[in-house]
Scaffold this motif. Structure first.
Motif, PDB file in Angstrom:
ATOM      1  N   ARG A  87       0.816  -1.217   0.000  1.00  0.00           N
ATOM      2  CA  ARG A  87       0.000   0.000   0.000  1.00  0.00           C
ATOM      3  C   ARG A  87       0.847   1.263   0.000  1.00  0.00           C
ATOM      4  NH1 ARG A  87      -3.685  -0.546   5.065  1.00  0.00           N
ATOM      5  NH2 ARG A  87      -4.276   1.553   4.372  1.00  0.00           N
ATOM      6  N   GLY A  88       2.147   1.135   0.190  1.00  0.00           N
ATOM      7  CA  GLY A  88       3.026   2.295   0.156  1.00  0.00           C
ATOM      8  C   GLY A  88       3.684   2.567   1.492  1.00  0.00           C
ATOM      9  N   TYR A  89       4.410   3.691   1.553  1.00  0.00           N
ATOM     10  CA  TYR A  89       5.074   4.146   2.770  1.00  0.00           C
ATOM     11  C   TYR A  89       4.107   5.039   3.539  1.00  0.00           C
ATOM     12  CZ  TYR A  89       9.162   3.027  -0.150  1.00  0.00           C
ATOM     13  OH  TYR A  89      10.069   2.405  -0.962  1.00  0.00           O
ATOM     14  N   ARG A  90       4.042   4.868   4.859  1.00  0.00           N
ATOM     15  CA  ARG A  90       3.115   5.684   5.636  1.00  0.00           C
ATOM     16  C   ARG A  90       3.390   5.491   7.128  1.00  0.00           C
ATOM     17  NH1 ARG A  90       1.143   1.014   4.155  1.00  0.00           N
ATOM     18  NH2 ARG A  90      -0.244  -0.195   5.493  1.00  0.00           N
ATOM     19  N   TYR A  91       2.737   6.330   7.936  1.00  0.00           N
ATOM     20  CA  TYR A  91       2.778   6.204   9.392  1.00  0.00           C
ATOM     21  C   TYR A  91       1.439   5.678   9.889  1.00  0.00           C
ATOM     22  CZ  TYR A  91       7.149   8.801   9.569  1.00  0.00           C
ATOM     23  OH  TYR A  91       8.444   9.195   9.420  1.00  0.00           O
ATOM     24  N   VAL A  92       1.499   4.749  10.837  1.00  0.00           N
ATOM     25  CA  VAL A  92       0.287   4.179  11.412  1.00  0.00           C
ATOM     26  C   VAL A  92       0.438   4.125  12.929  1.00  0.00           C
ATOM     27  CG1 VAL A  92      -0.278   2.829   9.345  1.00  0.00           C
ATOM     28  CG2 VAL A  92       1.156   1.812  11.139  1.00  0.00           C
ATOM     29  N   ALA A  93      -0.687   4.149  13.629  1.00  0.00           N
ATOM     30  CA  ALA A  93      -0.670   4.138  15.093  1.00  0.00           C
ATOM     31  C   ALA A  93      -0.603   2.731  15.668  1.00  0.00           C
ATOM     32  CB  ALA A  93      -1.911   4.861  15.621  1.00  0.00           C
ATOM     33  N   VAL A  94      -0.849   1.726  14.842  1.00  0.00           N
ATOM     34  CA  VAL A  94      -0.936   0.341  15.305  1.00  0.00           C
ATOM     35  C   VAL A  94       0.082  -0.510  14.551  1.00  0.00           C
ATOM     36  CG1 VAL A  94      -2.431  -1.691  15.393  1.00  0.00           C
ATOM     37  CG2 VAL A  94      -3.358   0.551  15.967  1.00  0.00           C
ATOM     38  N   ASP A  95       0.780  -1.362  15.275  1.00  0.00           N
ATOM     39  CA  ASP A  95       1.715  -2.306  14.675  1.00  0.00           C
ATOM     40  C   ASP A  95       0.918  -3.305  13.840  1.00  0.00           C
ATOM     41  OD1 ASP A  95       3.469  -4.365  14.075  1.00  0.00           O
ATOM     42  OD2 ASP A  95       4.311  -4.498  16.097  1.00  0.00           O
ATOM     43  N   PRO A  96       1.128  -3.348  12.529  1.00  0.00           N
ATOM     44  CA  PRO A  96       0.328  -4.264  11.711  1.00  0.00           C
ATOM     45  C   PRO A  96       0.587  -5.734  12.018  1.00  0.00           C
ATOM     46  CG  PRO A  96       2.064  -3.241  10.398  1.00  0.00           C
ATOM     47  CD  PRO A  96       2.054  -2.533  11.715  1.00  0.00           C
ATOM     48  N   ASP A  97       1.730  -6.057  12.613  1.00  0.00           N
ATOM     49  CA  ASP A  97       2.020  -7.453  12.937  1.00  0.00           C
ATOM     50  C   ASP A  97       1.257  -7.956  14.157  1.00  0.00           C
ATOM     51  OD1 ASP A  97       3.721  -7.392  10.801  1.00  0.00           O
ATOM     52  OD2 ASP A  97       5.538  -7.901  11.936  1.00  0.00           O
ATOM     53  N   SER A  98       1.018  -7.055  15.109  1.00  0.00           N
ATOM     54  CA  SER A  98       0.375  -7.472  16.364  1.00  0.00           C
ATOM     55  C   SER A  98      -1.033  -6.923  16.535  1.00  0.00           C
ATOM     56  CB  SER A  98       1.232  -7.026  17.557  1.00  0.00           C
ATOM     57  OG  SER A  98       1.214  -5.602  17.668  1.00  0.00           O
ATOM     58  N   GLY A  99      -1.365  -5.845  15.824  1.00  0.00           N
ATOM     59  CA  GLY A  99      -2.653  -5.187  16.019  1.00  0.00           C
ATOM     60  C   GLY A  99      -2.701  -4.329  17.262  1.00  0.00           C
ATOM     61  N   ARG A 100      -1.547  -4.134  17.910  1.00  0.00           N
ATOM     62  CA  ARG A 100      -1.493  -3.307  19.116  1.00  0.00           C
ATOM     63  C   ARG A 100      -0.755  -1.999  18.834  1.00  0.00           C
ATOM     64  NH1 ARG A 100       0.101  -8.401  21.188  1.00  0.00           N
ATOM     65  NH2 ARG A 100       2.256  -7.681  21.308  1.00  0.00           N
ATOM     66  N   PRO A 101      -0.955  -0.968  19.662  1.00  0.00           N
ATOM     67  CA  PRO A 101      -0.175   0.262  19.490  1.00  0.00           C
ATOM     68  C   PRO A 101       1.315  -0.031  19.600  1.00  0.00           C
ATOM     69  CG  PRO A 101      -2.015   0.647  20.981  1.00  0.00           C
ATOM     70  CD  PRO A 101      -1.953  -0.849  20.745  1.00  0.00           C
ATOM     71  N   TRP A 102       2.112   0.795  18.934  1.00  0.00           N
ATOM     72  CA  TRP A 102       3.554   0.670  19.061  1.00  0.00           C
ATOM     73  C   TRP A 102       3.976   0.931  20.505  1.00  0.00           C
ATOM     74  CZ3 TRP A 102       5.794  -1.317  14.939  1.00  0.00           C
ATOM     75  CH2 TRP A 102       5.236  -1.089  13.684  1.00  0.00           C
ATOM     76  N   PRO A 103       5.114   0.411  20.944  1.00  0.00           N
ATOM     77  CA  PRO A 103       5.607   0.747  22.287  1.00  0.00           C
ATOM     78  C   PRO A 103       5.715   2.262  22.454  1.00  0.00           C
ATOM     79  CG  PRO A 103       6.924  -1.012  21.304  1.00  0.00           C
ATOM     80  CD  PRO A 103       6.016  -0.506  20.221  1.00  0.00           C
ATOM     81  N   ALA A 104       5.462   2.720  23.663  1.00  0.00           N
ATOM     82  CA  ALA A 104       5.572   4.155  23.947  1.00  0.00           C
ATOM     83  C   ALA A 104       7.015   4.619  23.746  1.00  0.00           C
ATOM     84  CB  ALA A 104       5.122   4.437  25.372  1.00  0.00           C
ATOM     85  N   LEU A 105       7.164   5.877  23.374  1.00  0.00           N
ATOM     86  CA  LEU A 105       8.490   6.462  23.196  1.00  0.00           C
ATOM     87  C   LEU A 105       9.105   6.690  24.577  1.00  0.00           C
ATOM     88  CD1 LEU A 105      10.526   7.661  21.153  1.00  0.00           C
ATOM     89  CD2 LEU A 105       9.347   9.840  21.410  1.00  0.00           C
TER      90      LEU A 105
END
Length: 216
Positions: free
Chosen positions: A77-95
């Motif tokens: 689908r291209g390069y982009r930013y997402v709020a959820v890890d597509p591998d796990s379906g969970r939010p990325w770890p907090a910074l």
């Protein structure tokens, strides 16, 4: 085309100006390097390393993960930013605070005050892997700088122009070096030559790069 940039300043705290809005801060991350190692390991446990695919279907040689409110991904689908890890379906770890603080302090040292990143792309380079010349232009607000932290094995950073065919400087990067670019240099093409074989006392036989952005 490339030109070698002979940098004789080996000492931490040195500065190498790469352009009107770009600077290399030698050893800037060294005071928190041990904490960065622990935090990267924790991030990778929550969001494991993966080799993403380009929109054309080619497997990327560099392994990646993310932390922060947004994470950079690439697929059909291209390069982009997402709020959820597509591998796990969970939010990325907090910074982690140590990462966010380092990014803000490095940006300020380069002349960009009040930088607060919402995304940190973590790249892991095995020896022989490289990153071709590209621009960082997937972010919504291009006024914020890029902060790039180099850890582990040394590498050669390619610092190009505003067109892909412009001559690129070869800039040696060592453990704990930080490159910051923004302003009129924000859309410079940049990349990394193949990482040489080696072993770092803390990071082993890899180079890890943290790239902080204001993406949302």
């Amino acid at each position: 085309m490339t030109d070698d940039l002979f940098d004789t300043d080996e000492a931490p705290g040195g500065r190498l100006v790469l352009g009107p809005g770009a600077v290399l801060l030698r050893g800037f991350a060294r005071p928190v390097a041990a904490a960065l190692h622990a935090q990267v390991a924790a991030i990778a446990r929550q969001a494991p390393w993966r080799h993403m695919a380009t929109p054309g279907g080619r497997r990327m040689s560099v392994a990646t993960t993310n932390c922060g409110a947004l994470g950079w991904v690439s697929d059909a689908r291209g390069y982009r930013y997402v709020a959820v890890d597509p591998d796990s379906g969970r939010p990325w770890p907090a910074l982690p605070a140590v990462l966010s603080t380092l990014a803000g302090e490095a940006a300020a040292a380069a002349g960009f005050a009040d930088f607060v990143p919402d995304a940190c792309l973590v790249n892991r380079y095995a020896p022989g892997t490289r990153l071709s010349l590209h621009q960082d232009r997937d972010e919504r607000d291009l006024r914020a700088p890029i902060v790039s932290v180099s850890l582990g094995l040394p590498a050669t950073f390619l610092w190009g122009g505003l067109a892909r065919g412009d001559r690129a400087l070869r800039v040696p990067l060592r453990h704990a070096d930080v490159v910051v670019w923004g302003g009129e240099d924000r859309l410079r093409f940049h990349g990394v030559l193949p990482v040489p074989q080696g072993h770092h006392a803390e990071w082993g036989a890899v180079r890890v790069n943290l790239t902080f952005r204001r993406a949302g």
